[in-house]
Enzyme design. Sequence first.
Site, PDB file in Angstrom:
ATOM      1  N   ASP A   1     -55.784 -34.933  -8.687  1.00  0.00           N
ATOM      2  CA  ASP A   1     -54.720 -35.853  -8.285  1.00  0.00           C
ATOM      3  C   ASP A   1     -55.275 -37.268  -8.338  1.00  0.00           C
ATOM      4  OD1 ASP A   1     -52.623 -37.230  -7.217  1.00  0.00           O
ATOM      5  OD2 ASP A   1     -52.592 -36.184  -5.293  1.00  0.00           O
ATOM      6  N   HIS A   2     -55.205 -37.881  -9.520  1.00  0.00           N
ATOM      7  CA  HIS A   2     -55.780 -39.205  -9.750  1.00  0.00           C
ATOM      8  C   HIS A   2     -54.697 -40.196 -10.171  1.00  0.00           C
ATOM      9  CE1 HIS A   2     -60.298 -38.130 -10.513  1.00  0.00           C
ATOM     10  NE2 HIS A   2     -59.814 -37.561  -9.432  1.00  0.00           N
TER      11      HIS A   2
ATOM     12  N   GLY B   1     -68.629 -32.948   0.511  1.00  0.00           N
ATOM     13  CA  GLY B   1     -69.803 -33.255  -0.283  1.00  0.00           C
ATOM     14  C   GLY B   1     -71.063 -33.261   0.559  1.00  0.00           C
ATOM     15  N   GLY B   2     -70.902 -33.004   1.854  1.00  0.00           N
ATOM     16  CA  GLY B   2     -72.021 -32.979   2.780  1.00  0.00           C
ATOM     17  C   GLY B   2     -71.659 -32.186   4.023  1.00  0.00           C
TER      18      GLY B   2
ATOM     19  N   THR C   1     -67.922 -29.139  -5.044  1.00  0.00           N
ATOM     20  CA  THR C   1     -68.187 -29.265  -6.480  1.00  0.00           C
ATOM     21  C   THR C   1     -69.644 -28.991  -6.828  1.00  0.00           C
ATOM     22  OG1 THR C   1     -68.562 -31.651  -6.247  1.00  0.00           O
ATOM     23  CG2 THR C   1     -66.315 -30.933  -6.800  1.00  0.00           C
TER      24      THR C   1
ATOM     25  N   ASN D   1     -59.135 -44.309  -7.438  1.00  0.00           N
ATOM     26  CA  ASN D   1     -57.709 -44.041  -7.296  1.00  0.00           C
ATOM     27  C   ASN D   1     -57.067 -44.741  -6.111  1.00  0.00           C
ATOM     28  OD1 ASN D   1     -57.782 -41.908  -9.397  1.00  0.00           O
ATOM     29  ND2 ASN D   1     -59.109 -40.915  -7.908  1.00  0.00           N
TER      30      ASN D   1
ATOM     31  N   SER E   1     -61.587 -37.143   1.159  1.00  0.00           N
ATOM     32  CA  SER E   1     -61.612 -38.525   1.636  1.00  0.00           C
ATOM     33  C   SER E   1     -61.452 -39.543   0.511  1.00  0.00           C
ATOM     34  CB  SER E   1     -62.900 -38.800   2.412  1.00  0.00           C
ATOM     35  OG  SER E   1     -64.036 -38.542   1.616  1.00  0.00           O
ATOM     36  N   GLY E   2     -61.402 -39.094  -0.744  1.00  0.00           N
ATOM     37  CA  GLY E   2     -60.982 -39.943  -1.840  1.00  0.00           C
ATOM     38  C   GLY E   2     -62.083 -40.687  -2.560  1.00  0.00           C
ATOM     39  N   GLU E   3     -61.682 -41.342  -3.655  1.00  0.00           N
ATOM     40  CA  GLU E   3     -62.569 -42.198  -4.441  1.00  0.00           C
ATOM     41  C   GLU E   3     -61.902 -43.560  -4.620  1.00  0.00           C
ATOM     42  OE1 GLU E   3     -61.123 -39.615  -6.463  1.00  0.00           O
ATOM     43  OE2 GLU E   3     -62.528 -37.993  -6.072  1.00  0.00           O
TER      44      GLU E   3
END
Length: 323
Positions: free
Chosen positions: A36-37, A173-174, A191, A109, A104-106
């Site tokens: 979803d980008h 990611g953690g 991932t 985007n 939590s997104g990038e």
Amino acid sequence: MQIGYKLAAEGYGPEELVRQAVLAERSGFDFVEISDHYHPWLDNQGHSPFAWSVLGAIAARTERIGLATGVTCPTVRYHPAIIAQAAATLALLSDGRFVLGVGSGERLNEHVTGRGFPDSVHVRQEMLREALEIIRLLWRGGYRSYDGKYLRLEDARVFDLPATPPLIAVAAGGEDAAEIAAALGDGLFATEPRADIVQRYRDSGGAGPRYAEVPVSWAEDTHTAAQAALDTSRWALTGWKVMSELPNPVNFAAASRTVREEDILGQFACGNDPDRFVEAAKQYADAGYDRLVMQNAGPDPDGFVDFYQRELDGRLRELTPRG
């Protein structure tokens, strides 16, 4: 073990993504997962359609296969009230086949609305916590309000709710994010084949499904497969600390310009050797993941699906998640 097919929304237009989802259902995959980008990672990928419209079309064109976002950020580009409504609607349209993957997104985007994307990972995770609380609140029905540190909700109600809310899988990611997944989600999304994330999720009370993306690139020869991944997916080798921070595709092109074919071969299962693909998937099973998403960066999606049916389906399903 369930096996999913990654719909690469950065690499294909909406009609093609729907076609691939229909093909994936016909070929035996358990679910499809779509990114979803707003932007692709690299300009030469060339696409980034609205994932929710694509998922609605897939729901109408399929009968069995599960649907998932992989993943949506419900804090900046979207308000969580919008995601609560969208996910509830999609759950109804798909007869309960939808899983809401969130993260939590990038910056890539989320910066586009001009509201700013927090520099602090801690703030992003606190915003995600509040977003999940809002989504859960709205799915309880009735008019709801919420006054958080970062997010607010005023007299909102989702009128069309499924009898059973969608499962929420939280990206981690953690280990801190794994705790959020355990506390506020129904499942985990990752991932990397990191057993420590699964362990923290379980130690924090998480008992749901554990999703992971397996990077592969299918072609009739290894070089062709590796070159295809290099052309469209070299951004994946920059690492999450880079991937979450850069604002535009041109930045990812610059950050990944030193990636070479040998680097791709170290991270992607490339070519047409089924043993290599199974070996790559086994890393994730050994780390404790039980929902494996085949993320194909190869140039021929139909060829990959045929290869999956002939060579991989049975072998991947035989993998046993650790623990």
